[in-house]
Design an enzyme around this catalytic site. Structure first.
Site, PDB file in Angstrom:
ATOM      1  N   MET A  32      10.041  16.610 -46.161  1.00 17.53           N
ATOM      2  CA  MET A  32       9.100  17.486 -44.872  1.00 17.53           C
ATOM      3  C   MET A  32       9.355  18.626 -44.913  1.00 17.53           C
ATOM      4  SD  MET A  32       6.555  14.126 -43.718  1.00 17.53           S
ATOM      5  CE  MET A  32       7.956  13.653 -42.460  1.00 17.53           C
ATOM      6  N   LEU A  35      15.293  21.122 -44.339  1.00 12.08           N
ATOM      7  CA  LEU A  35      16.214  20.576 -44.808  1.00 12.08           C
ATOM      8  C   LEU A  35      17.418  20.677 -44.379  1.00 12.08           C
ATOM      9  CD1 LEU A  35      14.857  22.309 -48.362  1.00 12.08           C
ATOM     10  CD2 LEU A  35      14.281  20.072 -47.508  1.00 12.08           C
ATOM     11  N   GLU A  37      21.418  18.466 -46.123  1.00 15.87           N
ATOM     12  CA  GLU A  37      22.024  18.183 -46.678  1.00 15.87           C
ATOM     13  C   GLU A  37      21.884  16.909 -47.559  1.00 15.87           C
ATOM     14  OE1 GLU A  37      24.645  19.098 -49.410  1.00 15.87           O
ATOM     15  OE2 GLU A  37      24.750  21.317 -48.459  1.00 15.87           O
ATOM     16  N   GLY A  38      21.349  16.114 -47.221  1.00 11.29           N
ATOM     17  CA  GLY A  38      20.609  14.617 -47.839  1.00 11.29           C
ATOM     18  C   GLY A  38      19.404  15.466 -48.444  1.00 11.29           C
ATOM     19  N   HIS A  39      18.789  15.826 -48.196  1.00 10.64           N
ATOM     20  CA  HIS A  39      17.572  16.450 -48.986  1.00 10.64           C
ATOM     21  C   HIS A  39      18.604  17.595 -49.833  1.00 10.64           C
ATOM     22  CE1 HIS A  39      15.667  17.145 -45.392  1.00 10.64           C
ATOM     23  NE2 HIS A  39      14.805  15.522 -45.774  1.00 10.64           N
ATOM     24  N   GLN A  63       1.163  10.467 -43.237  1.00  8.22           N
ATOM     25  CA  GLN A  63       2.042   9.168 -42.180  1.00  8.22           C
ATOM     26  C   GLN A  63       2.663   9.473 -41.330  1.00  8.22           C
ATOM     27  OE1 GLN A  63       4.567  11.765 -45.283  1.00  8.22           O
ATOM     28  NE2 GLN A  63       6.556  10.519 -44.597  1.00  8.22           N
ATOM     29  N   LYS A 151      18.454   5.938 -48.164  1.00  9.07           N
ATOM     30  CA  LYS A 151      17.553   6.432 -46.492  1.00  9.07           C
ATOM     31  C   LYS A 151      16.594   5.813 -46.043  1.00  9.07           C
ATOM     32  CE  LYS A 151      17.847   7.757 -42.080  1.00  9.07           C
ATOM     33  NZ  LYS A 151      16.693   9.070 -42.069  1.00  9.07           N
ATOM     34  N   SER A 187      19.456  13.127 -41.000  1.00  6.06           N
ATOM     35  CA  SER A 187      18.717  12.939 -40.887  1.00  6.06           C
ATOM     36  C   SER A 187      18.269  14.110 -39.793  1.00  6.06           C
ATOM     37  CB  SER A 187      17.779  11.778 -39.715  1.00  6.06           C
ATOM     38  OG  SER A 187      16.366  11.773 -39.262  1.00  6.06           O
TER      39      SER A 187
HETATM   40  P1  AMP Z   1      11.798  13.527 -45.483  1.00  9.66           P
HETATM   41  O1  AMP Z   1      12.283  15.398 -45.599  1.00  9.66           O
HETATM   42  O2  AMP Z   1      12.612  13.196 -44.546  1.00  9.66           O
HETATM   43  O3  AMP Z   1      10.706  12.768 -45.555  1.00  9.66           O
HETATM   44  O4  AMP Z   1      12.435  12.985 -46.724  1.00  9.66           O
HETATM   45  C1  AMP Z   1      12.650  13.508 -48.035  1.00  9.66           C
HETATM   46  C2  AMP Z   1      13.962  13.099 -49.082  1.00  9.66           C
HETATM   47  O5  AMP Z   1      15.418  13.031 -48.517  1.00  9.66           O
HETATM   48  C3  AMP Z   1      13.784  11.122 -48.403  1.00  9.66           C
HETATM   49  O6  AMP Z   1      13.382  11.019 -50.553  1.00  9.66           O
HETATM   50  C4  AMP Z   1      14.633  11.215 -47.917  1.00  9.66           C
HETATM   51  O7  AMP Z   1      14.913   9.534 -48.236  1.00  9.66           O
HETATM   52  C5  AMP Z   1      15.686  11.781 -48.355  1.00  9.66           C
HETATM   53  N1  AMP Z   1      17.308  11.611 -47.117  1.00  9.66           N
HETATM   54  C6  AMP Z   1      16.690  11.794 -46.365  1.00  9.66           C
HETATM   55  N2  AMP Z   1      17.385  11.714 -45.255  1.00  9.66           N
HETATM   56  C7  AMP Z   1      18.406  11.399 -46.529  1.00  9.66           C
HETATM   57  C8  AMP Z   1      19.875  11.315 -45.989  1.00  9.66           C
HETATM   58  N3  AMP Z   1      20.886  11.625 -45.359  1.00  9.66           N
HETATM   59  N4  AMP Z   1      20.869  11.227 -47.560  1.00  9.66           N
HETATM   60  C9  AMP Z   1      19.994  10.968 -48.760  1.00  9.66           C
HETATM   61  N5  AMP Z   1      18.944  10.977 -48.817  1.00  9.66           N
HETATM   62  C10 AMP Z   1      18.262  11.843 -47.653  1.00  9.66           C
END
Ligand code: AMP
Length: 286
Positions: A32, A35, A37-39, A63, A151, A187
């Site tokens: 979403m 972005l 470091e997780g993404h 959602q 996550k 996050s």
């Molecule tokens: P989002 O943009 O929050 O919908 O997340 C997109 C993708 O990034 C999803 O698969 C999340 O699980 C993943 N994601 C978000 N935060 C993290 C994180 N801290 N570590 C690993 N993956 C993450």
């Protein structure tokens, strides 16, 4: 170096058809945006596995169970594209809501079982929205691999179930949670924490880890979880939505550690809802 941005399903399909002609493997990383470091860790993992990587950026209205939360969700497309380019991502697919849900759109994908309880109990309609948009993204991109973060563990299991049940030919690849130096899971919502809240936020993962270790060593489940709840509240969290032990594969509730488990939590720190989870492997005492 720039990452090409595509906004229509038709254009996306043309590009994917050309890639298919070359016989290359394709991965999709749904996000979403905003972005971090997780993404980016998902994108790097995808680039290792596939020849072409599509990152999707779509803030999915279906959602969000709260209109206010949806309205407040930040949008940083230019910065996101700038972060993706140096990694070598091949395409940013960023449709608008009308492209994703044209007038008269009437279909909902609903996954029972894994979507029940945990976040599903507190965010009505959330997982229907996730399943619907992720099914569409899989079909629009026809990717061979889909990368998801642990996550959002319930989401990961829901997406796996949905792809299997609908015979969508995609392999779901889970990626470990990326954390700040103090343990807080990255996050997009962390920016909402005040400095004082940020200073105590790491106590959620630290209680989670300590509790997982105690459970792994054989500590009784219910009293140990009760102590963990008290510790989270004492750390400054306002409210715990859930703190639960669940079967790692199908997310069924568990009261003893007779199979691989996951400890999952959602808690409010001031006005910010944070989620996290850790794996528990029973330490053999034989
Ligand atoms: P989002 O943009 O929050 O919908 O997340 C997109 C993708 O990034 C999803 O698969 C999340 O699980 C993943 N994601 C978000 N935060 C993290 C994180 N801290 N570590 C690993 N993956 C993450």
């Amino acid at each position: 170096m720039r990452v090409p941005i595509v906004r229509s399903v038709a254009r996306l399909r043309q590009i994917v058809a050309a890639w298919r002609g070359e016989g290359v493997g394709i991965a999709v990383v749904p996000t979403m945006g905003v972005l971090h470091e997780g993404h980016l860790s998902l994108v790097r993992a995808a680039l290792e596995k596939a020849d072409r990587v599509i990152v999707t950026l779509f803030v999915n209205p279906k959602q969000f169970n709260s209109q206010a939360d949806f309205a407040e969700y930040p949008s940083t497309e230019d910065e996101d594209a700038a972060k993706l380019a140096p990694l070598g991502a091949h395409l940013l697919y960023a449709p608008d809501a009308e492209e994703m849900y044209p007038a008269a759109f009437a279909t909902t994908v609903s996954v029972s079982g894994v979507s029940e309880g945990l976040c599903g109990a507190f965010r009505p309609g959330h997982f229907d929205g996730v399943a619907t948009v992720v099914a569409k993204l899989f079909l629009q991109t026809s990717a061979d691999f889909g990368f998801f973060g642990e996550k959002d563990f319930q989401q990961l299991q829901l997406v796996r179930r949905m792809a299997r049940d609908l015979d969508i030919p995609i392999t779901i690849v889970p990626c470990p949670t990326v954390r700040e130096a103090d343990g807080l899971a990255l996050s997009s919502r962390n920016v909402r924490l005040s400095p004082a809240e940020r200073a105590v936020a790491h106590k959620l993962p630290s209680v989670l880890l300590e509790t997982a270790e105690r459970l792994a060593r054989g500590s009784p489940v219910l009293p140990t979880l009760a102590e963990a709840r008290a510790a989270i509240l004492a750390a400054g969290y306002r409210e715990i939505e859930y703190l639960e032990l669940r079967d790692e594969a199908d997310l069924r509730p568990m009261t003893s550690l007779d199979r691989p488990a996951r400890l999952l939590v959602a808690a409010w720190l001031g006005g910010t809802r944070l989620i996290d989870n850790v794996r528990i492997s029973r330490v053999s005492t034989d």
